[in-house]
Design an enzyme around this catalytic site. Sequence first.
Site, PDB file in Angstrom:
ATOM      1  N   LYS A  95       0.822  -1.219   0.000  1.00 21.21           N
ATOM      2  CA  LYS A  95       0.000   0.000   0.000  1.00 21.21           C
ATOM      3  C   LYS A  95       0.852   1.264   0.000  1.00 21.21           C
ATOM      4  O   LYS A  95       0.474   2.288  -0.573  1.00 21.21           O
ATOM      5  CB  LYS A  95      -0.919   0.017   1.226  1.00 21.21           C
ATOM      6  CG  LYS A  95      -1.876  -1.157   1.290  1.00 21.21           C
ATOM      7  CD  LYS A  95      -2.979  -1.039   0.273  1.00 21.21           C
ATOM      8  CE  LYS A  95      -3.867  -2.276   0.279  1.00 21.21           C
ATOM      9  NZ  LYS A  95      -4.830  -2.264  -0.818  1.00 21.21           N
ATOM     10  N   GLU A 117     -10.196   5.593   1.951  1.00 22.08           N
ATOM     11  CA  GLU A 117     -11.018   4.487   2.436  1.00 22.08           C
ATOM     12  C   GLU A 117     -10.070   3.357   2.815  1.00 22.08           C
ATOM     13  O   GLU A 117      -8.954   3.284   2.317  1.00 22.08           O
ATOM     14  CB  GLU A 117     -11.957   4.023   1.320  1.00 22.08           C
ATOM     15  CG  GLU A 117     -11.360   2.998   0.337  1.00 22.08           C
ATOM     16  CD  GLU A 117     -10.211   3.527  -0.509  1.00 22.08           C
ATOM     17  OE1 GLU A 117     -10.051   4.761  -0.599  1.00 22.08           O
ATOM     18  OE2 GLU A 117      -9.449   2.699  -1.061  1.00 22.08           O
ATOM     19  N   SER A 386       2.100  -9.614  -0.721  1.00 26.83           N
ATOM     20  CA  SER A 386       1.711  -8.194  -0.731  1.00 26.83           C
ATOM     21  C   SER A 386       1.850  -7.539   0.639  1.00 26.83           C
ATOM     22  O   SER A 386       2.046  -6.338   0.735  1.00 26.83           O
ATOM     23  CB  SER A 386       0.273  -8.058  -1.221  1.00 26.83           C
ATOM     24  OG  SER A 386      -0.596  -8.857  -0.437  1.00 26.83           O
TER      25      SER A 386
HETATM   26  C1  LIG Z   1      -1.722  -7.107   2.510  1.00 26.30           C
HETATM   27  C2  LIG Z   1      -2.765  -6.821   1.485  1.00 26.30           C
HETATM   28  N1  LIG Z   1      -2.721  -7.478   0.320  1.00 26.30           N
HETATM   29  C3  LIG Z   1      -3.660  -7.264  -0.641  1.00 26.30           C
HETATM   30  C4  LIG Z   1      -4.693  -6.380  -0.454  1.00 26.30           C
HETATM   31  C5  LIG Z   1      -5.721  -6.251  -1.545  1.00 26.30           C
HETATM   32  O1  LIG Z   1      -5.656  -5.065  -2.265  1.00 26.30           O
HETATM   33  P1  LIG Z   1      -5.171  -5.024  -3.762  1.00 26.30           P
HETATM   34  O2  LIG Z   1      -5.892  -6.080  -4.497  1.00 26.30           O
HETATM   35  O3  LIG Z   1      -5.527  -3.657  -4.201  1.00 26.30           O
HETATM   36  O4  LIG Z   1      -3.707  -5.247  -3.780  1.00 26.30           O
HETATM   37  C6  LIG Z   1      -4.776  -5.653   0.741  1.00 26.30           C
HETATM   38  C7  LIG Z   1      -5.839  -4.663   0.950  1.00 26.30           C
HETATM   39  O5  LIG Z   1      -6.065  -4.103   1.969  1.00 26.30           O
HETATM   40  C8  LIG Z   1      -3.782  -5.880   1.729  1.00 26.30           C
HETATM   41  O6  LIG Z   1      -3.809  -5.228   2.897  1.00 26.30           O
END
Ligand SMILES: Cc1ncc(COP(=O)(O)O)c(C=O)c1O
Lengths: 418, 240
Positions: A95, A117, A386
């Site tokens: 993020k 948000e 992520s």
């Molecule tokens: C650790 C993590 N991975 C993935 C996501 C999913 O979001 P996005 O699909 O935009 O990467 C989030 C969303 O809050 C998240 O906190």
Amino acid sequence: MAAEHASWEPGPGGYYGEFGGSFVPEILHETLAELREAFDEARQDPAFWGTYTDLMSGYAGRPTPVTHCPSLTRLLGGAKVYVKREDLNHTGAHKVNNVMGQGLLAQRMGKRRVIAETGAGQHGVATATMAARLGLACTIYMGEEDVARQYPNVFWMRQLGAEVVAVKEGNRTLKDAINACLRDWAESMHDTLYVLGTVCGPHPFPQIVTYFQSIIGQEARGQMLEVAGQLPSRVYACVGGGSNASGIFTGFLDDPATELIGVEAGGRGPDTGLHASRLAGGQGTSGVAQGYRTVFLQNEEGLMHDTYSVAAGLDYIGIGPLLAHLHQTGRVRFESATDDEVVESLRLAMRHEGLVPALESAHAFAAAFREVPDLSPQDTVLINQSGRGDKDIFTVADALGDEEWREFLRQRAAGYDA
Amino acid sequence: MTHLVVGYPSLDANWSMLQAMDRAGVDLVELQLPFSEPIADGPSFVRANHEAIRSGTGWREYFDLAGRAAAELDLTTLFMGYYNSVVQMGAAQFCEQLAKGRMSGFIVPDLPPEEGGELYAVARSLELDPVQIMTPTNSRARLQEIGRHASGFVYCAARTGVTGRQTDVSQGLGDFLGRCREATSVPLGVGFGIRTPDDIRALRGSAEIAIVGTAGTEVWLEQGLTGYEPYLDSLVAEAT
Ligand SMILES: Cc1ncc(COP(=O)(O)O)c(C=O)c1O
């Protein structure tokens, strides 16, 4: 090097194929026009990407490494497994890439306040951190349901100086927080930038967020060549709105031999109605809501369904228009993973490799673990981690049924009552 | 023009409200089709949308009410709702339904004019007005662009933000309406925060239609029919 890649830029009006566009109340028209102009200007300023990457390396901890995973590779007995470590970013997830970029844009535009948000709370924490760093006022909208599930993140946002508003409308999750932000922005746009957390919403947000998140894919491609000596056969990423997936996929879009796999929340299972699989399984249909056209989970009259996932960050009704388009053209394959598979994958990643993925990221691991045994040792796969899982300790301890953790909580609570 | 969210607080209440509007001499009514993501609405209409959906209000209930109003009352009705409902119905079916209910046109706040092409073409063939929205933040050039699509009347939003909050009718509104007037020759309607006969009096001379939304529903919820009727009378008296 600036992130300029024609293959993922939208067409006129912000369209990726038939998806995208900008469907907002007229009051926001000039605001979005101003944002588009500021973004285009920033992108054409060769110094801007440099300022951004400097901030990312000096503050956020980039570049994040690609980690080879020999134990998981042995255990699964197929392709070699590599993991891109977005969990090592400051604030613990991808993020921050987007948020710092939009923060620099806000500064360039002379805004003094940001709103955002958040679902899992990761984007909220990242935004609050950015606001503190750059000296901006900050309000975070979060569904009441998510406030309850992810309270530790609420705590951190408040400590970082952000105002956190619990949204009580709708099903009180991410989509309702997005609606609340659009409403706030309709009144506050003269001094406020809406820092959208994923590759969704009206043009130019999907484009802006993809641009900043493309840093993941740019790094990962070079690192795979270096660490593995070859491009990955497959890249796996979880998909909530789709920002970490878009970010890593953009690095490999022009490498046809690399298969790209987006993994959605299968929740309690595709037939239970308790999931957030829009593309995998074909339950989503095309529509227009929250400012853009994409594939939503909705009924025949266009009313949005409730979604569900053990991972709050994947619990969303829409999906980035770029990904909807790449699905339609067959460039990205979509799969889903159930809560049970996800918890099992998390356990494997922790035990065998000492990695602690967020529940969101563990969806990508789950799909990869399913498929890796069928690949050959000449193949390599890259999983995007992520975010890190410590934010999920309450949910994970519940899911794992950890009795000692429960006892610890009981003792802490008793301490407050005494 | 007055407004109601169909299905809120109930279809029966809607019918009583429509009858009261008819008796009071209201000439135009916006009937809002509830949607799960009403991004242009403020908190009280958001709640109204969600509660109407929860109590089972769908397309069928909506068009039944519109049809009944056309058959039994002297009011002109207008569709208000979000673009996804139109998308799911399809432009042709949507316009046919409106024509069947003798509705005069539609306001779809999340559909910008540059995306309206196909829908507007079908609408014109059935003599329905796609009502455009002008806002205080619009540049002159944008107002001209919106004006090119104007049909029936233009909905001028009296301030920034979403529905439901009070508007100070005196502040800068005259200038804004002047700019709207330059951009179009159709009548101007002013809405967002218009609640009292005083608000309506202040618009005299600069706009043709006063649009009362949230305030009407609030009076109904607080005072029922006994308060609603004299409230409507006081508004209509000022408007004519
Ligand atoms: C650790 C993590 N991975 C993935 C996501 C999913 O979001 P996005 O699909 O935009 O990467 C989030 C969303 O809050 C998240 O906190």
